[in-house]
Design a protein around this motif. Structure first.
Motif, PDB file in Angstrom:
ATOM      1  N   GLU A 285       6.413   7.229   2.016  1.00  0.00           N
ATOM      2  CA  GLU A 285       5.428   8.056   2.720  1.00  0.00           C
ATOM      3  C   GLU A 285       4.051   7.955   2.059  1.00  0.00           C
ATOM      4  OE1 GLU A 285       7.333  11.825   2.416  1.00  0.00           O
ATOM      5  OE2 GLU A 285       8.741  11.465   4.075  1.00  0.00           O
ATOM      6  N   ALA A 286       4.035   7.977   0.717  1.00  0.00           N
ATOM      7  CA  ALA A 286       2.758   7.911  -0.009  1.00  0.00           C
ATOM      8  C   ALA A 286       2.078   6.557   0.177  1.00  0.00           C
ATOM      9  CB  ALA A 286       2.986   8.195  -1.493  1.00  0.00           C
ATOM     10  N   THR A 287       2.841   5.474   0.043  1.00  0.00           N
ATOM     11  CA  THR A 287       2.252   4.134   0.184  1.00  0.00           C
ATOM     12  C   THR A 287       1.774   3.888   1.612  1.00  0.00           C
ATOM     13  OG1 THR A 287       4.485   3.212   0.501  1.00  0.00           O
ATOM     14  CG2 THR A 287       3.544   3.082  -1.702  1.00  0.00           C
ATOM     15  N   LYS A 288       2.472   4.455   2.578  1.00  0.00           N
ATOM     16  CA  LYS A 288       2.051   4.298   3.973  1.00  0.00           C
ATOM     17  C   LYS A 288       0.672   4.917   4.181  1.00  0.00           C
ATOM     18  CE  LYS A 288       3.347   5.323   8.759  1.00  0.00           C
ATOM     19  NZ  LYS A 288       4.348   5.986   9.661  1.00  0.00           N
ATOM     20  N   LEU A 289       0.460   6.096   3.617  1.00  0.00           N
ATOM     21  CA  LEU A 289      -0.835   6.769   3.754  1.00  0.00           C
ATOM     22  C   LEU A 289      -1.937   5.970   3.058  1.00  0.00           C
ATOM     23  CD1 LEU A 289      -1.265  10.620   3.431  1.00  0.00           C
ATOM     24  CD2 LEU A 289      -3.123   9.031   2.989  1.00  0.00           C
ATOM     25  N   VAL A 290      -1.631   5.433   1.855  1.00  0.00           N
ATOM     26  CA  VAL A 290      -2.604   4.631   1.104  1.00  0.00           C
ATOM     27  C   VAL A 290      -3.021   3.410   1.910  1.00  0.00           C
ATOM     28  CG1 VAL A 290      -2.914   3.157  -0.919  1.00  0.00           C
ATOM     29  CG2 VAL A 290      -1.866   5.413  -1.174  1.00  0.00           C
ATOM     30  N   HIS A 291      -2.039   2.695   2.444  1.00  0.00           N
ATOM     31  CA  HIS A 291      -2.336   1.471   3.184  1.00  0.00           C
ATOM     32  C   HIS A 291      -3.046   1.755   4.506  1.00  0.00           C
ATOM     33  CE1 HIS A 291      -0.564  -1.744   0.755  1.00  0.00           C
ATOM     34  NE2 HIS A 291       0.295  -0.828   0.347  1.00  0.00           N
ATOM     35  N   CYS A 292      -2.682   2.840   5.152  1.00  0.00           N
ATOM     36  CA  CYS A 292      -3.365   3.201   6.404  1.00  0.00           C
ATOM     37  C   CYS A 292      -4.849   3.445   6.153  1.00  0.00           C
ATOM     38  CB  CYS A 292      -2.723   4.449   7.015  1.00  0.00           C
ATOM     39  SG  CYS A 292      -1.150   4.129   7.850  1.00  0.00           S
ATOM     40  N   PHE A 293      -5.169   4.125   5.048  1.00  0.00           N
ATOM     41  CA  PHE A 293      -6.558   4.404   4.708  1.00  0.00           C
ATOM     42  C   PHE A 293      -7.315   3.107   4.433  1.00  0.00           C
ATOM     43  CE2 PHE A 293      -9.922   5.096   1.606  1.00  0.00           C
ATOM     44  CZ  PHE A 293     -10.614   6.177   2.141  1.00  0.00           C
ATOM     45  N   ALA A 294      -6.736   2.250   3.579  1.00  0.00           N
ATOM     46  CA  ALA A 294      -7.408   1.003   3.214  1.00  0.00           C
ATOM     47  C   ALA A 294      -7.569   0.080   4.415  1.00  0.00           C
ATOM     48  CB  ALA A 294      -6.623   0.296   2.111  1.00  0.00           C
ATOM     49  N   GLU A 295      -6.532  -0.024   5.232  1.00  0.00           N
ATOM     50  CA  GLU A 295      -6.589  -0.899   6.409  1.00  0.00           C
ATOM     51  C   GLU A 295      -7.624  -0.408   7.416  1.00  0.00           C
ATOM     52  OE1 GLU A 295      -2.540  -0.836   7.650  1.00  0.00           O
ATOM     53  OE2 GLU A 295      -1.845  -2.011   5.911  1.00  0.00           O
TER      54      GLU A 295
END
Length: 527
Positions: free
Chosen positions: A254-264
């Motif tokens: 869940e945490a990595t998904k949020l990080v990648h969504c922001f960066a992408e």
């Protein structure tokens, strides 16, 4: 008759089981005794390897590893759980570290073990890459980060963030009468905003005046901490947990998904801006310059959105924790070394007094040339980083069988852990005063003298020497000088300051401090 025969059979079976149990127990004890007789390092238990010993010492892991390294002369073998297949050596020997990081760096990459655990968060970013992928990213990062345009932009971002945010937060705290704040948390917010501005060209909003909770920053922190658990958990445990979405692996996803969504999202928006405007000449952040570089290179136009996203996430990881954690330990060490603080203040006073125009202290913004003159401050920061390195332990994997200069063999697939935290506590490396906070060890004839990078591996070494080393020193000096010239920083009494066992050397419970305006400083009176 049948009953007697069955009973006799039952007794014989149980006697056999007892014999086997005693034999196994005897073998276990014998193995332990032999291991202790032949190995001066930590206990390597049958089947479980070093894991029980690590768990027994979890509360003081770094001190325990240091003691073991001192006892063994700087290197000892380790082995993980039998089914996990982890084995290798732990060392603080500078000659071994130089051999790994420089002489034979090609044979000691980060390796599959490390990359596999960080892949969900970092993907193929520079911090998690080896071989050609790393070389390519290193090449483009070096070209941009050393450009005059990026250097000027990153300095301006740093100055603005210190002047318009960090000092405003402290001023509000003082004026409101609040007694204390977690300095480590505040500095983490500062460096997160700073690296997001430098790498992505965005304001993450972490250091807003009301110190809000920022989902992206919170997710990033959780992702890095939860990734550490993969290093402490055997792969036959965490991999099924990941597959089934259980425990800490569910939270990590869940945490990595949020990080990648922001960066992408940032990458896509910047890509659209480039297409719409035709250029990004008004932007100087790393992401924008990489896009412009890619657009101008007709022969090698291959910076995909994923590549750029992974690249920037790696830079955020490298820039967020290191400087902030180093600064927190620096301020804590100054509390117990008032003479060092006085020398830093005297140095700042001399620099500010030499200006043609003396401005109000609250308006003072340091230039690059002034930061370069802060020799004692740089020495004090280097000493803090030596004693409390932001990355306490690093790891390399052996590609092919090799032999270190002292004759130590390492086999293909082995892992070499070098403990940077322990290096600072070795008399054989730093002398009998190794435990002392002594900035003077970095100064000769009034000039700062850098130590051998394999003795002082805080910024890595060899081909993978930290690209952001200069940026980090400017950032730390800017923050430390700006705060110290304006405020007395006092650590709240009664705190137990100990390192937290994680990928970064956080203080376990933070660092509560209070700020008191200095009455007289740098030839002016604070208002």
């Amino acid at each position: 008759m049948v009953s007697f025969s069955s009973s006799l059979q039952w007794v014989c079976v149980h006697i056999c089981l007892w014999d086997v149990s005693f034999a196994l127990m005897g073998l276990f004890i014998f193995s332990c005794v032999i291991q202790r007789m032949t190995n001066k390092g930590p206990m390597l238990w049958p089947v479980m390897g070093m894991i029980p010993t690590v768990m027994f010492n979890m509360k003081n892991n770094y001190e325990w590893i240091t003691a073991a390294l001192i006892r063994t002369g700087g290197t000892f073998p380790y082995r993980g759980m039998w089914m996990g297949g982890a084995y290798g050596i732990v060392t603080v020997d500078p000659s071994k570290i130089e051999y790994m990081l420089k002489t034979r760096s090609i044979n000691f990459p980060k390796g599959r073990y490390y990359r596999e655990r960080f892949r969900d968060l970092l993907g193929d970013g520079i911090f998690n890459a080896d071989d050609e992928s790393w070389q390519r990213q290193r090449r483009v990062a070096t070209a941009e980060m050393h450009s005059s345009r990026f250097v000027a932009y990153s300095l301006q971002s740093m100055q603005d963030l210190v002047q318009k945010k960090l000092l405003k937060v402290i001023e509000k705290l003082v004026n409101s009468g609040d007694h204390s704040i977690d300095l480590q948390e505040m500095l983490l917010r500062f460096t997160f905003d700073n690296i997001c501005a430098a790498a992505l060209g965005v304001d993450s909003g972490c250091l807003a005046i009301d110190l809000p909770e920022v989902p992206f920053a919170k997710a990033f922190e959780q992702a890095t901490e939860l990734t550490l658990l993969r290093f402490l958990t055997p792969p036959f445990v965490w991999k099924p947990m990941k597959l089934l979405g259980l425990g800490f692996e569910k939270r990590l996803k869940e945490a990595t998904k949020l990080v990648h969504c922001f960066a992408e999202k940032i990458v896509k928006e910047r890509r659209n801006e480039l297409i719409k405007c035709g250029d990004l000449n008004h932007r100087y952040d790393l992401l924008s310059r990489l896009m412009v570089m890619d657009k101008s290179d007709e022969q090698e136009k291959c910076f995909s959105n994923k590549f750029l996203s992974d690249f920037c996430i790696s830079f955020i990881l490298a820039g967020r924790d290191t400087s902030s954690v180093g600064l927190a330990w620096f301020f804590w060490l100054l509390q117990n070394n008032p003479d060092a603080e006085r020398r830093i203040l005297s140095e700042i006073n001399d620099i500010v007094s030499s200006r043609r125009e003396i401005n109000d202290t609250n308006e003072t913004v340091f230039t690059v040339d002034e930061l370069k003159k802060m020799v004692y401050l740089q020495a004090a920061l280097s000493e803090a980083l030596r004693l409390y390195p932001p990355v306490p332990i690093d790891i390399k994997e052996v590609v092919n069988d090799d032999v270190f200069p002292d004759g130590t063999d390492v086999k293909k697939g082995a892992r070499v852990l070098y403990c940077i935290f322990s290096m600072a506590r070795m008399e054989s490396i730093w002398g009998k005063d190794c435990l002392d906070f002594k900035p003077e060890r970095w100064i000769q004839n009034g000039q700062f003298v850098a130590e051998n990078q394999f003795k002082y591996a805080v910024f890595n070494g060899g081909p993978r020497l930290c690209l952001g080393k200069s940026f980090a020193y400017k950032q730390m000096k800017m923050v430390a000088a700006s705060i110290l010239m304006r405020y007395e920083v006092k650590v709240v009494e009664g705190q137990r300051i100990v390192p937290k066992v994680t990928t970064t050397l956080y203080m376990k419970n933070g660092l509560l401090v209070s700020f008191k305006p200095r009455l007289v400083n740098c030839g002016t009176t604070t208002q």
